[in-house]
Design an enzyme around this catalytic site. Sequence first.
Site, PDB file in Angstrom:
ATOM      1  N   TRP A   5       0.830  -1.341   0.078  1.00 25.51           N
ATOM      2  CA  TRP A   5      -0.105   0.001  -0.025  1.00 25.51           C
ATOM      3  C   TRP A   5       0.966   1.200   0.241  1.00 25.51           C
ATOM      4  O   TRP A   5       1.742   1.280   0.879  1.00 25.51           O
ATOM      5  CB  TRP A   5      -0.938  -0.158   1.131  1.00 25.51           C
ATOM      6  CG  TRP A   5      -1.545   1.368   1.692  1.00 25.51           C
ATOM      7  CD1 TRP A   5      -1.001   2.238   2.312  1.00 25.51           C
ATOM      8  CD2 TRP A   5      -2.745   1.721   1.404  1.00 25.51           C
ATOM      9  NE1 TRP A   5      -1.844   3.461   2.391  1.00 25.51           N
ATOM     10  CE2 TRP A   5      -3.027   2.952   1.862  1.00 25.51           C
ATOM     11  CE3 TRP A   5      -4.058   1.321   0.504  1.00 25.51           C
ATOM     12  CZ2 TRP A   5      -4.119   3.807   1.565  1.00 25.51           C
ATOM     13  CZ3 TRP A   5      -4.906   1.868   0.414  1.00 25.51           C
ATOM     14  CH2 TRP A   5      -5.334   3.146   0.989  1.00 25.51           C
ATOM     15  N   MET A   6       0.273   2.177  -0.748  1.00 25.54           N
ATOM     16  CA  MET A   6       1.058   3.556  -0.619  1.00 25.54           C
ATOM     17  C   MET A   6       0.132   4.628  -0.410  1.00 25.54           C
ATOM     18  O   MET A   6      -1.004   4.474  -1.069  1.00 25.54           O
ATOM     19  CB  MET A   6       1.801   3.901  -1.935  1.00 25.54           C
ATOM     20  CG  MET A   6       2.256   5.047  -2.193  1.00 25.54           C
ATOM     21  SD  MET A   6       2.603   5.609  -3.708  1.00 25.54           S
ATOM     22  CE  MET A   6       3.150   7.399  -3.712  1.00 25.54           C
ATOM     23  N   TRP A  39      -4.775   0.200   3.854  1.00 21.60           N
ATOM     24  CA  TRP A  39      -4.126   1.307   4.758  1.00 21.60           C
ATOM     25  C   TRP A  39      -3.766   0.152   5.979  1.00 21.60           C
ATOM     26  O   TRP A  39      -4.468  -0.398   6.625  1.00 21.60           O
ATOM     27  CB  TRP A  39      -4.902   2.194   5.092  1.00 21.60           C
ATOM     28  CG  TRP A  39      -3.980   3.192   6.097  1.00 21.60           C
ATOM     29  CD1 TRP A  39      -3.485   4.369   5.574  1.00 21.60           C
ATOM     30  CD2 TRP A  39      -4.072   3.451   7.431  1.00 21.60           C
ATOM     31  NE1 TRP A  39      -2.861   4.925   6.550  1.00 21.60           N
ATOM     32  CE2 TRP A  39      -3.073   4.291   7.836  1.00 21.60           C
ATOM     33  CE3 TRP A  39      -4.742   2.499   8.313  1.00 21.60           C
ATOM     34  CZ2 TRP A  39      -2.948   4.803   9.348  1.00 21.60           C
ATOM     35  CZ3 TRP A  39      -4.627   2.777   9.810  1.00 21.60           C
ATOM     36  CH2 TRP A  39      -3.667   3.841  10.049  1.00 21.60           C
ATOM     37  N   PHE A  70       3.966   8.273  10.707  1.00 18.37           N
ATOM     38  CA  PHE A  70       3.072   8.955   9.889  1.00 18.37           C
ATOM     39  C   PHE A  70       3.728  10.047   9.055  1.00 18.37           C
ATOM     40  O   PHE A  70       5.072  10.071   9.007  1.00 18.37           O
ATOM     41  CB  PHE A  70       1.896   9.657  10.718  1.00 18.37           C
ATOM     42  CG  PHE A  70       0.568   8.979  11.000  1.00 18.37           C
ATOM     43  CD1 PHE A  70       0.710   7.459  11.020  1.00 18.37           C
ATOM     44  CD2 PHE A  70      -0.388   9.360  11.312  1.00 18.37           C
ATOM     45  CE1 PHE A  70      -0.335   6.557  11.119  1.00 18.37           C
ATOM     46  CE2 PHE A  70      -1.519   8.554  11.449  1.00 18.37           C
ATOM     47  CZ  PHE A  70      -1.470   7.273  11.332  1.00 18.37           C
ATOM     48  N   SER A  71       2.949  10.819   8.402  1.00 19.78           N
ATOM     49  CA  SER A  71       3.705  11.731   7.479  1.00 19.78           C
ATOM     50  C   SER A  71       4.557  12.894   7.997  1.00 19.78           C
ATOM     51  O   SER A  71       4.412  13.049   9.124  1.00 19.78           O
ATOM     52  CB  SER A  71       2.716  12.482   6.412  1.00 19.78           C
ATOM     53  OG  SER A  71       1.871  11.357   5.784  1.00 19.78           O
ATOM     54  N   ASP A  92       0.181   9.052   1.389  1.00 13.66           N
ATOM     55  CA  ASP A  92       1.009  10.277   1.069  1.00 13.66           C
ATOM     56  C   ASP A  92       2.443  10.329   0.755  1.00 13.66           C
ATOM     57  O   ASP A  92       3.076   9.478   1.302  1.00 13.66           O
ATOM     58  CB  ASP A  92       0.762  10.971   2.630  1.00 13.66           C
ATOM     59  CG  ASP A  92      -0.411  11.163   3.214  1.00 13.66           C
ATOM     60  OD1 ASP A  92      -1.387  10.755   2.507  1.00 13.66           O
ATOM     61  OD2 ASP A  92      -0.639  11.671   4.463  1.00 13.66           O
ATOM     62  N   ASP A 111       1.835  15.801  10.624  1.00 10.24           N
ATOM     63  CA  ASP A 111       2.333  16.126   9.304  1.00 10.24           C
ATOM     64  C   ASP A 111       3.271  17.372   9.059  1.00 10.24           C
ATOM     65  O   ASP A 111       2.922  18.203   8.583  1.00 10.24           O
ATOM     66  CB  ASP A 111       1.147  16.282   8.214  1.00 10.24           C
ATOM     67  CG  ASP A 111       0.112  15.213   8.280  1.00 10.24           C
ATOM     68  OD1 ASP A 111       0.440  14.120   8.729  1.00 10.24           O
ATOM     69  OD2 ASP A 111      -1.028  15.155   7.924  1.00 10.24           O
ATOM     70  N   GLU A 116      -4.823  18.293   7.039  1.00 12.57           N
ATOM     71  CA  GLU A 116      -3.554  17.624   6.686  1.00 12.57           C
ATOM     72  C   GLU A 116      -2.656  18.157   5.783  1.00 12.57           C
ATOM     73  O   GLU A 116      -2.851  18.983   5.126  1.00 12.57           O
ATOM     74  CB  GLU A 116      -4.088  16.247   6.652  1.00 12.57           C
ATOM     75  CG  GLU A 116      -5.019  15.544   7.142  1.00 12.57           C
ATOM     76  CD  GLU A 116      -5.434  13.979   6.675  1.00 12.57           C
ATOM     77  OE1 GLU A 116      -5.277  13.192   7.834  1.00 12.57           O
ATOM     78  OE2 GLU A 116      -5.945  13.905   5.922  1.00 12.57           O
TER      79      GLU A 116
END
Length: 501
Positions: free
Chosen positions: A45-46, A72, A104-105, A48, A176, A227
């Site tokens: 999975w991909m 996800w 996370f991002s 951001d 983020d 986000e």
Amino acid sequence: MKQIKLLYVAMLLVVCQFSDGEVQAQERTKEAYRPQFHFSPKKGWMNDPNGMVYLNGKYHLFFQHSPNTTIWGPMHWGHAISTDLVHWQEQPIALYPDSLGTIFSGSAVVDKNNTAGFGQNAIVAIFTHHNKTIEDAKTGLHQYQSLAYSNDEGKTWTKYKGNPVLPNPGIWDFRDPKVMWHESSNQWIMTLATKQSITFYGSKNLKDWNRLSEFGEGLGAHGGVWECPDLFSLSVNGIKKWVLLVSINPGAPSGGSGTQYFIGQFDGKTFTAEHTDTRWIDYGADNYAGITWSNTGDRKIFIGWMNNWTYANLIPEQGFRGAATIARDLKLKKVGDDFYLASVPVKELSVITGKANQLNSVKVNKNYDLSAKIAPFEGKYQLELTTAERASFSLHLSNSKGDELIIGYDKVSNTFYTDRTKSGQVNFESSFARKTIAPRIAKGNQISLKLLLDATSSEVFADEGLATLTNTFFSSAPLSRLHIKSSKPFMVQKIKYSGMK
């Protein structure tokens, strides 16, 4: 992704093997729904794009990655490298989940002056740790910002022992971080998503952060959580402006997730928008969480996740799910008294663009058939057209199976659109079959439109990127037929088309 001619069927993954732990290069494949000139992971999975940074001739693309699932899952930072923003070599996973949480991002910077003490020119990643155990306790303290660094250009990573460097002050959505060096105030600026606002922090060393200001109340779209922000400057005709990107889910104009932008001023502490209307970097359904590369000087290069949270976990998959948009140059354009953000494909795309063919002064009398000219491209090509007047028209991309994707301009509403309601597989989610619409921002009578068509995506750049529509589709065969249609005769000054190698 290395380009070769493919038959549309025959599912075979082709990768290059390297010895002694060297990476595998992502190669062209014969999977029906594998993008052929957009980055996608070999497997898993991909979502951001993260930590994009340029160093020593290499563009690094990190991305949200669940390597063992096609939905996800536990977030890692995947990693790919390119020297031209077109051919990508996927690397070993950069950052794995740890005791502080999943990864996370975030972003990455080159610490040229060793402000953090990790080494001169170290790549420093600034990311959100997400702790599921704390989340389940409902304290709202489960997201916080941490650091990792690399002294070998991203091959190996060390997480900072002092993590987290920015604890959560009690905000449920606290994530983020996008970090940049602000020369005027001589500090690092962190742009952070904080529920439905953006909070700015400052630091001299990437480790100790001070809250500077907050932006967002009463401005922009607020249909969902904010986000993946980004803050950078652009100049046009000697006028410097600051641009703030903010992704939102849900609440985008085409439904689900999308990315809005603000243009204004930033003084090292506070961002002030110079307009009150809501603006979107892309009006299509499938461009989310996009940010820009760091360490590229005045050039601002953007890439997004080519998907939408409404159906991201449901789109057809073949061992992988998710892809990136084409890399795009961001520019400011003045229309009347206002400044707008425009995006166009990077010039490096020319390395895989075949010889262009051009038709001039084409009169379209209800239907003009270009099928024979684009059929050899097997549904992967670039098309540019410029009209002599502002007239309604549509491009009908289709195949022998009855699938059809329609892209056009409507004069009455002064809008561009992409209609994928009959584009192939659309029933995996109730809202996927949709028509996306972008307002025309340019004022002139002449209309220009550029289309990039890949195996499962169309990217439309109208009026030199002032209006953009990115949409995915899943046709049962290549869209190898093309007709230009109009209800009334009109003149196309130029039609230019070329295959993607």
